[in-house]
Design a protein around this motif. Structure first.
Motif, PDB file in Angstrom:
ATOM      1  N   SER A  11       1.254  -8.402  -5.435  1.00 16.59           N
ATOM      2  CA  SER A  11       2.409  -7.818  -4.762  1.00 16.59           C
ATOM      3  C   SER A  11       2.080  -6.430  -4.225  1.00 16.59           C
ATOM      4  O   SER A  11       2.401  -6.086  -3.084  1.00 16.59           O
ATOM      5  CB  SER A  11       3.604  -7.760  -5.722  1.00 16.59           C
ATOM      6  N   GLY A  12       1.426  -5.611  -5.055  1.00 17.44           N
ATOM      7  CA  GLY A  12       1.019  -4.280  -4.593  1.00 17.44           C
ATOM      8  C   GLY A  12       0.010  -4.341  -3.470  1.00 17.44           C
ATOM      9  O   GLY A  12       0.073  -3.554  -2.516  1.00 17.44           O
ATOM     10  N   LEU A  13      -0.935  -5.293  -3.552  1.00 14.85           N
ATOM     11  CA  LEU A  13      -1.939  -5.466  -2.509  1.00 14.85           C
ATOM     12  C   LEU A  13      -1.297  -5.789  -1.163  1.00 14.85           C
ATOM     13  O   LEU A  13      -1.672  -5.227  -0.125  1.00 14.85           O
ATOM     14  CB  LEU A  13      -2.893  -6.594  -2.909  1.00 14.85           C
ATOM     15  N   SER A  14      -0.302  -6.665  -1.186  1.00 10.68           N
ATOM     16  CA  SER A  14       0.349  -7.062   0.066  1.00 10.68           C
ATOM     17  C   SER A  14       1.068  -5.895   0.716  1.00 10.68           C
ATOM     18  O   SER A  14       0.996  -5.702   1.934  1.00 10.68           O
ATOM     19  CB  SER A  14       1.333  -8.209  -0.201  1.00 10.68           C
ATOM     20  N   LEU A  15       1.750  -5.097  -0.081  1.00  8.50           N
ATOM     21  CA  LEU A  15       2.535  -3.985   0.460  1.00  8.50           C
ATOM     22  C   LEU A  15       1.642  -2.944   1.115  1.00  8.50           C
ATOM     23  O   LEU A  15       1.874  -2.525   2.254  1.00  8.50           O
ATOM     24  CB  LEU A  15       3.365  -3.354  -0.662  1.00  8.50           C
ATOM     25  N   ALA A  16       0.599  -2.530   0.390  1.00 13.64           N
ATOM     26  CA  ALA A  16      -0.259  -1.463   0.911  1.00 13.64           C
ATOM     27  C   ALA A  16      -1.073  -1.922   2.112  1.00 13.64           C
ATOM     28  O   ALA A  16      -1.399  -1.114   2.983  1.00 13.64           O
ATOM     29  CB  ALA A  16      -1.191  -0.981  -0.192  1.00 13.64           C
ATOM     30  N   SER A  17      -1.398  -3.209   2.183  1.00 18.24           N
ATOM     31  CA  SER A  17      -2.274  -3.700   3.252  1.00 18.24           C
ATOM     32  C   SER A  17      -1.664  -3.502   4.631  1.00 18.24           C
ATOM     33  O   SER A  17      -2.334  -3.022   5.554  1.00 18.24           O
ATOM     34  CB  SER A  17      -2.599  -5.182   3.024  1.00 18.24           C
ATOM     35  N   TRP A  18      -0.382  -3.862   4.781  1.00 17.69           N
ATOM     36  CA  TRP A  18       0.203  -3.718   6.114  1.00 17.69           C
ATOM     37  C   TRP A  18       0.667  -2.289   6.373  1.00 17.69           C
ATOM     38  O   TRP A  18       0.585  -1.801   7.507  1.00 17.69           O
ATOM     39  CB  TRP A  18       1.347  -4.716   6.322  1.00 17.69           C
ATOM     40  N   VAL A  19       1.130  -1.582   5.336  1.00 13.65           N
ATOM     41  CA  VAL A  19       1.583  -0.200   5.528  1.00 13.65           C
ATOM     42  C   VAL A  19       0.422   0.666   6.013  1.00 13.65           C
ATOM     43  O   VAL A  19       0.592   1.520   6.896  1.00 13.65           O
ATOM     44  CB  VAL A  19       2.176   0.357   4.211  1.00 13.65           C
ATOM     45  N   ALA A  20      -0.771   0.449   5.457  1.00 11.87           N
ATOM     46  CA  ALA A  20      -1.917   1.274   5.822  1.00 11.87           C
ATOM     47  C   ALA A  20      -2.375   1.043   7.261  1.00 11.87           C
ATOM     48  O   ALA A  20      -3.017   1.905   7.859  1.00 11.87           O
ATOM     49  CB  ALA A  20      -3.075   1.007   4.861  1.00 11.87           C
ATOM     50  N   ARG A  21      -2.045  -0.111   7.851  1.00 10.18           N
ATOM     51  CA  ARG A  21      -2.426  -0.384   9.238  1.00 10.18           C
ATOM     52  C   ARG A  21      -1.282  -0.101  10.213  1.00 10.18           C
ATOM     53  O   ARG A  21      -1.399  -0.395  11.414  1.00 10.18           O
ATOM     54  CB  ARG A  21      -2.866  -1.857   9.400  1.00 10.18           C
ATOM     55  N   VAL A  43      -3.585   0.600  -4.489  1.00 14.68           N
ATOM     56  CA  VAL A  43      -4.820   1.364  -4.265  1.00 14.68           C
ATOM     57  C   VAL A  43      -5.868   0.470  -3.602  1.00 14.68           C
ATOM     58  O   VAL A  43      -6.536   0.874  -2.639  1.00 14.68           O
ATOM     59  CB  VAL A  43      -5.349   1.936  -5.596  1.00 14.68           C
ATOM     60  N   ALA A  44      -6.017  -0.760  -4.113  1.00 15.46           N
ATOM     61  CA  ALA A  44      -6.990  -1.687  -3.527  1.00 15.46           C
ATOM     62  C   ALA A  44      -6.617  -2.018  -2.089  1.00 15.46           C
ATOM     63  O   ALA A  44      -7.482  -2.048  -1.198  1.00 15.46           O
ATOM     64  CB  ALA A  44      -7.057  -2.965  -4.361  1.00 15.46           C
ATOM     65  N   GLY A  45      -5.332  -2.266  -1.843  1.00 16.13           N
ATOM     66  CA  GLY A  45      -4.893  -2.596  -0.488  1.00 16.13           C
ATOM     67  C   GLY A  45      -5.137  -1.462   0.478  1.00 16.13           C
ATOM     68  O   GLY A  45      -5.616  -1.684   1.608  1.00 16.13           O
ATOM     69  N   ALA A  46      -4.818  -0.241   0.042  1.00 16.37           N
ATOM     70  CA  ALA A  46      -5.033   0.915   0.912  1.00 16.37           C
ATOM     71  C   ALA A  46      -6.516   1.131   1.173  1.00 16.37           C
ATOM     72  O   ALA A  46      -6.937   1.446   2.295  1.00 16.37           O
ATOM     73  CB  ALA A  46      -4.414   2.160   0.282  1.00 16.37           C
ATOM     74  N   GLY A  47      -7.349   0.962   0.144  1.00 12.48           N
ATOM     75  CA  GLY A  47      -8.788   1.150   0.309  1.00 12.48           C
ATOM     76  C   GLY A  47      -9.396   0.126   1.244  1.00 12.48           C
ATOM     77  O   GLY A  47     -10.212   0.463   2.114  1.00 12.48           O
ATOM     78  N   ILE A  48      -9.016  -1.144   1.077  1.00 13.56           N
ATOM     79  CA  ILE A  48      -9.534  -2.195   1.957  1.00 13.56           C
ATOM     80  C   ILE A  48      -9.076  -1.956   3.395  1.00 13.56           C
ATOM     81  O   ILE A  48      -9.839  -2.124   4.350  1.00 13.56           O
ATOM     82  CB  ILE A  48      -9.071  -3.585   1.463  1.00 13.56           C
ATOM     83  N   ALA A  49      -7.814  -1.545   3.551  1.00 10.74           N
ATOM     84  CA  ALA A  49      -7.289  -1.286   4.893  1.00 10.74           C
ATOM     85  C   ALA A  49      -8.027  -0.125   5.553  1.00 10.74           C
ATOM     86  O   ALA A  49      -8.340  -0.162   6.750  1.00 10.74           O
ATOM     87  CB  ALA A  49      -5.792  -0.988   4.810  1.00 10.74           C
ATOM     88  N   ALA A  50      -8.313   0.927   4.777  1.00  9.75           N
ATOM     89  CA  ALA A  50      -9.042   2.070   5.324  1.00  9.75           C
ATOM     90  C   ALA A  50     -10.438   1.648   5.773  1.00  9.75           C
ATOM     91  O   ALA A  50     -10.917   2.055   6.839  1.00  9.75           O
ATOM     92  CB  ALA A  50      -9.122   3.185   4.281  1.00  9.75           C
ATOM     93  N   ALA A  51     -11.089   0.807   4.955  1.00  6.46           N
ATOM     94  CA  ALA A  51     -12.421   0.325   5.328  1.00  6.46           C
ATOM     95  C   ALA A  51     -12.358  -0.547   6.578  1.00  6.46           C
ATOM     96  O   ALA A  51     -13.209  -0.441   7.466  1.00  6.46           O
ATOM     97  CB  ALA A  51     -13.032  -0.452   4.166  1.00  6.46           C
ATOM     98  N   ALA A  52     -11.329  -1.406   6.646  1.00  6.58           N
ATOM     99  CA  ALA A  52     -11.179  -2.273   7.820  1.00  6.58           C
ATOM    100  C   ALA A  52     -10.957  -1.454   9.080  1.00  6.58           C
ATOM    101  O   ALA A  52     -11.520  -1.750  10.145  1.00  6.58           O
ATOM    102  CB  ALA A  52     -10.015  -3.240   7.605  1.00  6.58           C
ATOM    103  N   ALA A  53     -10.141  -0.403   8.969  1.00 10.27           N
ATOM    104  CA  ALA A  53      -9.887   0.453  10.124  1.00 10.27           C
ATOM    105  C   ALA A  53     -11.161   1.195  10.538  1.00 10.27           C
ATOM    106  O   ALA A  53     -11.465   1.321  11.730  1.00 10.27           O
ATOM    107  CB  ALA A  53      -8.767   1.438   9.805  1.00 10.27           C
TER     108      ALA A  53
END
Length: 442
Positions: free
Chosen positions: A25-35, A154-164
Motif C-alpha cells: 500500500s505504501g509502495l503504491s502511494l509513493a510511486s505515483w506521487v513521486a512522478r 521510502v521504497a516507492g519514492a526511491g524507485i521513482a527517483a531512480a526511474a526519473a
C-alpha cells in the motif's frame, strides 16, 4: 470466545502477510506521487488543476473507506484485500497511460479514482487483519505494521527517483510497480486465514487451509453488515476515534504542509524544508519500529499520554521557534508524538472478546482515522491561506491535546492482546504452538 485458528507457523505467516500488504500500500502511494511533477508537465496542468485531479483520488478514497466493511462482510479478507490492491494496480496503469503514453487528464483522474478507492478500502481491511493477528501473537506489533507502510513509501519514492534519473517513462515505471503490487497481493493473501468469526463467508472459511474449518455456518452477510454498523453507537469506541482523529490529523498535516510551513513560515530554503520533512518521517518510522515493546511495558494509556504531550511540545517548538535547532528538535518530537496514535487505536478497538465485533470496531475507527488524513490537510490549507500556515497548525496542537485527554478510552480490557491464544499442538516442525511461542517467533 472463538476457538484457536492456527499453529505458530501459520500465525507467523499471517503476520508477515499483513506486513507485506502494508508495504504494498505504501509502495503504491509513493510511486505515483513521486512522478507527479512529470505527469503535470506532460499534461500541462496548472497547480490548481493538479489539486482538482488529486481530488478525484481523495473522494474515491473516502468511498473506499465506507465500502470496506460491506466488502469484507460479503467476500472476506483474502478476496477483499487482493481485489482492492488489484484496483490500485489498475489505477497505476491508467495514471501511467494518461501521464505519459497518451497524455490525458480524464485518464489520470480515472486512474486516481481506481487507486484511491483501492487504497482506501485496503487500509481498513489490512488494519482489521493486523489487529486480529496482533491479538493472537500476544504482543503489540501494530506500530511495526504501520512502519512497513513507511518502508513501502521510502521504497516507492526511491524507485521513482531512480526511474526519473534514468529517464524511464512514467508508464513503464508505474506498469512495473502495478504488476509487482498485483502479484504480491495475490501471493500474500494466501497466508491470511479464513475465519467466519471475522466475517469471512462460511463456504470460503470452510475451504481454508490454515488450521480448521468452522463447524457452524456464518450468518447472512447483510446481517453481519448491520452488526458492523451498530458499533457506531459505542461511546468508548468513538473516544478511541477521537484519539486517532487527533493523531492522524497531526501526521497528515505534516505530510502535506510541514515542508511549506518550514519554507514559508520560517524562511528556510526549499532544500532545508525537504530535510526537515525527512527528519519528521525518520522520527515517526523509528518510533513505530521501537514502540511495540514500550506499549507492552507501560500500557496504552500512559504511552498515549506521553506521546500526546511529546507531540504538543514538538508542535509548539516548531510553530513558535525561531532558531533552526529548535525547529528541528520540535519536528522530531512532532513525529514521535504522532507516531503511534493510529496503530494503538487499532489495537484498542480490537480489544474485545467477540472477534466479529472486533473487526467491526477496527473498521469504524479506521474510517475515522483515514478521513482525518484526507480531510485534515485541505482544512489546514484553507486556514493557512487565511491566517498563515504556522497559525493554522495551532489546530493540530489543540487536537493532540484532546487526543491525550481521551487516552483512557484505549485502556486494556484483557491481559494481553493475544489473550485468546493459538492452538496448542505441534506444527510441521514439531514445535508447540501458543501465543507465547508465536510472540518469540515474532
Amino acid at each position: 470466545m472463538s476457538a484457536p485458528t492456527t499453529t505458530r507457523r501459520g500465525l507467523t505467516a499471517w503476520r508477515n502477510a499483513v506486513f507485506a500488504i502494508f508495504f504494498l500500500s505504501g509502495l503504491s502511494l509513493a510511486s505515483w506521487v513521486a512522478r507527479l511533477p512529470e505527469v503535470r508537465d506532460e499534461t500541462g496542468l496548472s497547480t490548481q488543476g493538479v489539486g482538482l485531479v488529486i481530488l478525484s483520488g481523495s473522494i474515491a478514497s473516502v468511498l473506499g473507506l465506507i465500502a470496506a466493511p460491506p466488502l469484507m462482510a460479503r467476500f472476506g479478507a483474502r478476496i477483499g484485500m487482493a481485489g482492492t490492491l488489484i484496483s490500485v494496480s489498475t489505477g497505476l496503469v491508467l495514471i501511467g497511460i494518461g501521464g505519459s503514453l497518451a497524455p490525458s487528464v480524464p485518464m489520470i483522474a480515472i486512474g486516481l479514482a481506481f487507486a484511491g478507492f483501492g487504497n482506501g478500502a485496503v487500509d481498513v481491511m489490512m488494519n482489521v487483519e493486523g489487529a486480529e493477528a496482533e491479538r493472537e501473537i500476544g504482543r503489540t506489533v501494530m506500530p511495526l505494521m504501520h512502519a512497513f507502510f513507511s518502508f513501502g513509501t521510502v521504497a516507492g519514492a526511491g524507485i521513482a527517483a531512480a526511474a526519473a534519473a534514468l529517464d524511464i517513462a512514467v508508464f513503464a515505471h508505474l506498469g512495473v510497480i502495478a504488476a509487482l503490487i498485483a502479484v504480491g497481493a495475490v501471493i500474500s493473501v494466501r497466508f491470511v486465514p479464513h475465519r467466519t468469526e471475522l466475517g469471512d463467508p462460511a463456504d470460503v472459511a470452510a475451504a481454508g487451509t490454515d488450521g480448521r474449518a468452522d463447524a457452524a455456518p456464518a450468518r447472512p452477510w447483510t446481517e453481519r453488515l448491520r452488526d458492523s454498523l451498530r458499533v457506531w453507537g459505542d461511546v468508548q469506541l468513538l473516544l478511541i476515534g477521537v484519539i486517532m482523529l487527533g493523531m492522524s490529523f497531526a501526521e497528515g498535516s505534516a505530510n502535506d504542509w510541514l515542508t511549506l510551513a518550514a519554507v514559508d513560515g520560517h524562511g528556510l530554503e526549499p532544500a532545508a524544508g525537504a530535510a526537515v520533512f525527512t527528519v519528521f518521517a525518520v522520527s515517526m518510522t523509528t518510533a513505530r519500529v521501537l514502540g511495540g515493546p514500550l506499549i507492552d511495558r507501560f500500557g496504552r494509556v500512559l504511552t498515549l499520554r506521553v506521546l500526546a504531550a511529546t507531540g504538543v511540545i514538538g508542535l509548539s517548538m516548531f510553530i513558535f521557534g525561531s532558531e533552526l535547532w529548535v525547529i528541528i528538535l520540535g519536528t522530531v518530537f512532532w513525529g514521535v508524538g504522532a507516531s503511534m496514535g493510529f496503530p494503538v487505536g487499532m489495537s484498542a478497538a480490537a480489544d474485545v472478546p467477540d472477534r466479529a465485533k472486533a473487526a467491526a470496531r477496527v473498521s469504524a475507527v479506521a474510517i475515522i482515522g483515514y478521513c482525518a488524513f484526507l480531510v485534515g490537510p485541505p482544512f489546514i490549507g484553507f486556514l493557512g491561506e487565511q491566517f498563515g500556515l504556522l497559525n493554522a497548525l495551532l489546530v493540530v496542537l489543540v487536537l493532540m491535546i484532546i487526543a491525550g485527554l481521551a487516552a483512557p478510552a484505549a485502556r486494556e480490557r484483557s491481559n494481553k492482546p493475544g489473550a485468546t491464544g493459538v492452538e496448542e499442538h505441534p506444527d510441521a516442525t514439531g514445535t508447540s504452538g501458543g501465543a507465547s511461542a508465536a510472540a518469540s517467533d515474532a
